[in-house]
Motif scaffolding. Structure first.
Motif, PDB file in Angstrom:
ATOM      1  N   ALA A 154     -20.800  13.464  -1.201  1.00 34.95           N
ATOM      2  CA  ALA A 154     -19.602  14.169  -0.753  1.00 34.95           C
ATOM      3  C   ALA A 154     -19.429  13.975   0.749  1.00 34.95           C
ATOM      4  CB  ALA A 154     -19.709  15.654  -1.093  1.00 34.95           C
ATOM      5  N   GLY A 155     -18.229  13.572   1.149  1.00 26.69           N
ATOM      6  CA  GLY A 155     -17.937  13.364   2.565  1.00 26.69           C
ATOM      7  C   GLY A 155     -18.315  12.004   3.096  1.00 26.69           C
ATOM      8  N   GLY A 156     -18.898  11.164   2.241  1.00 29.61           N
ATOM      9  CA  GLY A 156     -19.268   9.812   2.660  1.00 29.61           C
ATOM     10  C   GLY A 156     -18.414   8.793   1.933  1.00 29.61           C
ATOM     11  N   PHE A 157     -17.727   7.926   2.655  1.00 30.12           N
ATOM     12  CA  PHE A 157     -16.793   6.992   2.037  1.00 30.12           C
ATOM     13  C   PHE A 157     -17.023   5.570   2.541  1.00 30.12           C
ATOM     14  CE2 PHE A 157     -14.677  11.126   2.341  1.00 30.12           C
ATOM     15  CZ  PHE A 157     -14.395  11.369   0.997  1.00 30.12           C
ATOM     16  N   ARG A 158     -16.991   4.618   1.618  1.00 23.06           N
ATOM     17  CA  ARG A 158     -17.146   3.208   1.979  1.00 23.06           C
ATOM     18  C   ARG A 158     -15.814   2.578   2.355  1.00 23.06           C
ATOM     19  NH1 ARG A 158     -21.629   0.292  -1.924  1.00 23.06           N
ATOM     20  NH2 ARG A 158     -23.383   1.688  -1.427  1.00 23.06           N
ATOM     21  N   THR A 159     -14.728   3.148   1.905  1.00 24.35           N
ATOM     22  CA  THR A 159     -13.398   2.713   2.328  1.00 24.35           C
ATOM     23  C   THR A 159     -12.525   3.954   2.442  1.00 24.35           C
ATOM     24  OG1 THR A 159     -11.538   1.210   1.890  1.00 24.35           O
ATOM     25  CG2 THR A 159     -12.541   2.280  -0.023  1.00 24.35           C
ATOM     26  N   ILE A 160     -11.651   3.968   3.414  1.00 19.46           N
ATOM     27  CA  ILE A 160     -10.740   5.090   3.623  1.00 19.46           C
ATOM     28  C   ILE A 160      -9.349   4.536   3.912  1.00 19.46           C
ATOM     29  CG2 ILE A 160     -12.527   6.621   4.528  1.00 19.46           C
ATOM     30  CD1 ILE A 160     -11.418   6.043   7.346  1.00 19.46           C
ATOM     31  N   VAL A 161      -8.347   5.406   3.813  1.00 13.42           N
ATOM     32  CA  VAL A 161      -6.986   5.050   4.232  1.00 13.42           C
ATOM     33  C   VAL A 161      -6.505   6.125   5.190  1.00 13.42           C
ATOM     34  CG1 VAL A 161      -4.628   4.522   3.537  1.00 13.42           C
ATOM     35  CG2 VAL A 161      -6.525   3.911   2.019  1.00 13.42           C
ATOM     36  N   TYR A 206       1.597   7.463  17.602  1.00 14.06           N
ATOM     37  CA  TYR A 206       1.032   7.464  16.254  1.00 14.06           C
ATOM     38  C   TYR A 206       0.104   8.667  16.104  1.00 14.06           C
ATOM     39  CZ  TYR A 206       2.855   2.880  15.001  1.00 14.06           C
ATOM     40  OH  TYR A 206       3.690   1.832  14.691  1.00 14.06           O
ATOM     41  N   LYS A 207       0.568   9.685  15.391  1.00 13.43           N
ATOM     42  CA  LYS A 207      -0.203  10.899  15.185  1.00 13.43           C
ATOM     43  C   LYS A 207      -0.938  10.819  13.857  1.00 13.43           C
ATOM     44  CE  LYS A 207       0.294  15.903  14.566  1.00 13.43           C
ATOM     45  NZ  LYS A 207       1.261  17.022  14.446  1.00 13.43           N
ATOM     46  N   LYS A 208      -2.252  10.855  13.910  1.00 13.60           N
ATOM     47  CA  LYS A 208      -3.029  10.764  12.669  1.00 13.60           C
ATOM     48  C   LYS A 208      -2.892  12.048  11.864  1.00 13.60           C
ATOM     49  CE  LYS A 208      -7.004   8.617  12.561  1.00 13.60           C
ATOM     50  NZ  LYS A 208      -8.448   8.279  12.714  1.00 13.60           N
ATOM     51  N   VAL A 209      -2.534  11.880  10.601  1.00 13.23           N
ATOM     52  CA  VAL A 209      -2.351  13.052   9.733  1.00 13.23           C
ATOM     53  C   VAL A 209      -3.349  13.088   8.590  1.00 13.23           C
ATOM     54  CG1 VAL A 209       0.075  13.400  10.279  1.00 13.23           C
ATOM     55  CG2 VAL A 209      -0.533  11.804   8.457  1.00 13.23           C
ATOM     56  N   ILE A 210      -3.923  11.924   8.256  1.00 14.67           N
ATOM     57  CA  ILE A 210      -4.960  11.861   7.222  1.00 14.67           C
ATOM     58  C   ILE A 210      -6.081  10.977   7.714  1.00 14.67           C
ATOM     59  CG2 ILE A 210      -5.587  11.112   4.898  1.00 14.67           C
ATOM     60  CD1 ILE A 210      -2.842  11.782   3.953  1.00 14.67           C
ATOM     61  N   SER A 211      -7.285  11.517   7.747  1.00 14.97           N
ATOM     62  CA  SER A 211      -8.453  10.747   8.119  1.00 14.97           C
ATOM     63  C   SER A 211      -9.642  11.312   7.376  1.00 14.97           C
ATOM     64  CB  SER A 211      -8.703  10.786   9.630  1.00 14.97           C
ATOM     65  OG  SER A 211      -9.836  10.027   9.966  1.00 14.97           O
ATOM     66  N   TRP A 212     -10.223  10.529   6.507  1.00 17.57           N
ATOM     67  CA  TRP A 212     -11.333  11.038   5.685  1.00 17.57           C
ATOM     68  C   TRP A 212     -12.592  11.145   6.511  1.00 17.57           C
ATOM     69  CZ3 TRP A 212     -10.866  11.890   0.257  1.00 17.57           C
ATOM     70  CH2 TRP A 212      -9.589  11.638  -0.245  1.00 17.57           C
ATOM     71  N   CYS A 243       0.846  -1.196   0.000  1.00 20.40           N
ATOM     72  CA  CYS A 243       0.000   0.000   0.000  1.00 20.40           C
ATOM     73  C   CYS A 243       0.881   1.246   0.000  1.00 20.40           C
ATOM     74  CB  CYS A 243      -0.915  -0.005   1.234  1.00 20.40           C
ATOM     75  SG  CYS A 243      -1.915   1.490   1.428  1.00 20.40           S
ATOM     76  N   VAL A 244       0.619   2.163  -0.936  1.00 14.22           N
ATOM     77  CA  VAL A 244       1.426   3.389  -1.033  1.00 14.22           C
ATOM     78  C   VAL A 244       0.661   4.605  -0.516  1.00 14.22           C
ATOM     79  CG1 VAL A 244       2.760   2.493  -2.959  1.00 14.22           C
ATOM     80  CG2 VAL A 244       0.685   3.806  -3.432  1.00 14.22           C
ATOM     81  N   GLY A 245      -0.523   4.394   0.036  1.00 11.07           N
ATOM     82  CA  GLY A 245      -1.284   5.498   0.600  1.00 11.07           C
ATOM     83  C   GLY A 245      -1.779   6.500  -0.413  1.00 11.07           C
ATOM     84  N   CYS A 246      -2.018   6.066  -1.637  1.00 12.20           N
ATOM     85  CA  CYS A 246      -2.380   6.994  -2.717  1.00 12.20           C
ATOM     86  C   CYS A 246      -3.849   7.411  -2.692  1.00 12.20           C
ATOM     87  CB  CYS A 246      -2.030   6.379  -4.062  1.00 12.20           C
ATOM     88  SG  CYS A 246      -3.038   4.921  -4.472  1.00 12.20           S
ATOM     89  N   GLN A 247      -4.665   6.715  -1.908  1.00 12.59           N
ATOM     90  CA  GLN A 247      -6.097   6.996  -1.788  1.00 12.59           C
ATOM     91  C   GLN A 247      -6.891   6.652  -3.053  1.00 12.59           C
ATOM     92  OE1 GLN A 247      -7.235   7.771   1.136  1.00 12.59           O
ATOM     93  NE2 GLN A 247      -5.349   8.365   2.161  1.00 12.59           N
ATOM     94  N   SER A 248      -6.282   5.906  -3.967  1.00  7.61           N
ATOM     95  CA  SER A 248      -6.999   5.493  -5.173  1.00  7.61           C
ATOM     96  C   SER A 248      -8.231   4.660  -4.812  1.00  7.61           C
ATOM     97  CB  SER A 248      -6.068   4.689  -6.090  1.00  7.61           C
ATOM     98  OG  SER A 248      -6.772   4.171  -7.199  1.00  7.61           O
ATOM     99  N   CYS A 249      -8.090   3.811  -3.818  1.00  7.16           N
ATOM    100  CA  CYS A 249      -9.219   2.966  -3.415  1.00  7.16           C
ATOM    101  C   CYS A 249     -10.387   3.813  -2.927  1.00  7.16           C
ATOM    102  CB  CYS A 249      -8.780   1.986  -2.331  1.00  7.16           C
ATOM    103  SG  CYS A 249      -7.983   2.754  -0.901  1.00  7.16           S
ATOM    104  N   THR A 250     -10.082   4.832  -2.133  1.00  4.46           N
ATOM    105  CA  THR A 250     -11.126   5.702  -1.589  1.00  4.46           C
ATOM    106  C   THR A 250     -11.881   6.424  -2.687  1.00  4.46           C
ATOM    107  OG1 THR A 250      -9.849   6.057   0.444  1.00  4.46           O
ATOM    108  CG2 THR A 250     -11.558   7.664  -0.056  1.00  4.46           C
ATOM    109  N   LEU A 251     -11.144   7.018  -3.605  1.00  2.64           N
ATOM    110  CA  LEU A 251     -11.763   7.817  -4.655  1.00  2.64           C
ATOM    111  C   LEU A 251     -12.501   6.956  -5.678  1.00  2.64           C
ATOM    112  CD1 LEU A 251      -8.917  10.448  -5.179  1.00  2.64           C
ATOM    113  CD2 LEU A 251     -10.994  10.656  -3.805  1.00  2.64           C
ATOM    114  N   ASN A 252     -11.891   5.844  -6.095  1.00  8.12           N
ATOM    115  CA  ASN A 252     -12.543   4.993  -7.087  1.00  8.12           C
ATOM    116  C   ASN A 252     -13.771   4.297  -6.517  1.00  8.12           C
ATOM    117  OD1 ASN A 252     -11.025   4.768  -9.828  1.00  8.12           O
ATOM    118  ND2 ASN A 252      -9.408   4.862  -8.307  1.00  8.12           N
ATOM    119  N   CYS A 253     -13.731   3.957  -5.236  1.00  7.41           N
ATOM    120  CA  CYS A 253     -14.903   3.385  -4.586  1.00  7.41           C
ATOM    121  C   CYS A 253     -16.051   4.391  -4.600  1.00  7.41           C
ATOM    122  CB  CYS A 253     -14.578   2.972  -3.156  1.00  7.41           C
ATOM    123  SG  CYS A 253     -16.016   2.492  -2.172  1.00  7.41           S
TER     124      CYS A 253
END
Length: 240
Positions: free
Chosen positions: A66-73, A234-240, A48-58
Motif C-alpha cells: 500500500a502506497g508503493g507504486f511502480r508506475t503513476i500518472v 501547472y498545478k499538480k492535482v493528482i500525485s500518488w 491517455c485518459v488519466g484513468c489510473q488503470s496502469c497504476t492500479l493494475n501494475c
C-alpha cells in the motif's frame, strides 16, 4: 530473451553506444544496432485518459505494498496562454530504463543492475535498502518497499515479457497509450511509431539517456522540474 543482469559497464561494452533522444528534441529515426533486444516504451499522451488503470493494475500484478507504486500518472491543472481555457495535463511516470542509469553506480552492493536487453532491475537478495539509488534516480521512479525493506521499481514486467506477454500497464491501458517493443527491430511497432511521430524524453541533468519516449507531452512537464512547472502555471492535482 536474455534475463541475466550485468553491470552498466559490461552492458555498454557489449552493446556499444545506443542512440537515444534528448529532452525537448524529436526522437531519432535511426538507431545504433546493438546485439539482441533493447526494450523501450512510448507513451502517447493523446490517448491517455488519466484513468489510473496502469497504476492500479501494475500494483496488483506486482503485489506492491500500500502506497508503493511502480508506475503513476500525475495530473496537472493548467491554462492556455491566453488564460481563456483550462485543461488537465497528464504525465505517466515509471522507471525509464536508461541507457546510462544513475542508480547503478551508487549501489554499494551491486544489486541494481541492467540486463543485456536494457531492462534495469534490482536483485532483492543483495539489496540492503540503503536508498542511495532512490536518491540518485532523476525520475523518482524508485521507492522503499516497507514490507520487505528493499527498494522496488518498474521492471517493464520482465516476467511477463519472458512469457510472451505485454507488461500489465500496456495490456490494461484503456486508451491504448503505451507501446513497448524492441528498438533493434526496425519492423517493431515502437520503431515505426518513433519514425513517424515527434516524441520527447523527460529531462535529466545526469544525462542518463532515458528510454521512455513521450508523444504529446507538454514541453514544460518534459523539463522534469516541479518548481518550473508550478511557475509556468501547472498545478499538480493528482500525485500518488
Amino acid at each position: 530473451m536474455n534475463s541475466t543482469c550485468s553491470s552498466r559497464r559490461s552492458f555498454l561494452a557489449m552493446a556499444g553506444t545506443f542512440v537515444a533522444a534528448t529532452a525537448l528534441k524529436a526522437a531519432p529515426s535511426k538507431f545504433a544496432k546493438t546485439k539482441g533486444e533493447r526494450y523501450a516504451m512510448v507513451i502517447d499522451l493523446t490517448r491517455c485518459v488519466g484513468c489510473q488503470s496502469c497504476t492500479l493494475n501494475c500494483s496488483m500484478e506486482n503485489d506492491t505494498p500500500a502506497g508503493g507504486f511502480r508506475t503513476i500518472v500525475s495530473e496537472y491543472e493548467a491554462a492556455t496562454k491566453d488564460k481563456k481555457r483550462g485543461f488537465i495535463a497528464s504525465l505517466p511516470r515509471l522507471c525509464n530504463h536508461c541507457e546510462k542509469p544513475a542508480c547503478i553506480d551508487v549501489c554499494p552492493t551491486g544489486s541494481s543492475c541492467q540486463q543485456n536487453n536494457g531492462i534495469v532491475k534490482i536483485n532483492t537478495a543483495e539489496c540492503i535498502g540503503c536508498m542511495q539509488c532512490v536518491d540518485a534516480c532523476p525520475y523518482g521512479a524508485r521507492f522503499l518497499n516497507e514490507e520487505i525493506l528493499k527498494v522496488d521499481k518498474c521492471t517493464f514486467c520482465d516476467h511477463r515479457l519472458r512469457a510472451g506477454l505485454l507488461p500489465s500497464c500496456v495490456e490494461t491501458c484503456v486508451g491504448g497509450s503505451r507501446i513497448i517493443g524492441d528498438l533493434n527491430d526496425e519492423n517493431s511497432t515502437i520503431r515505426k511509431f518513433l519514425a513517424t511521430h515527434k516524441t520527447m524524453v523527460l529531462d535529466s541533468p545526469k544525462n542518463t539517456h532515458p528510454q521512455v519516449f513521450y508523444y504529446g507531452v507538454s514541453e514544460i512537464l518534459a523539463m522534469n522540474n516541479e518548481a518550473k512547472a508550478a511557475k509556468n502555471g501547472y498545478k499538480k492535482v493528482i500525485s500518488w
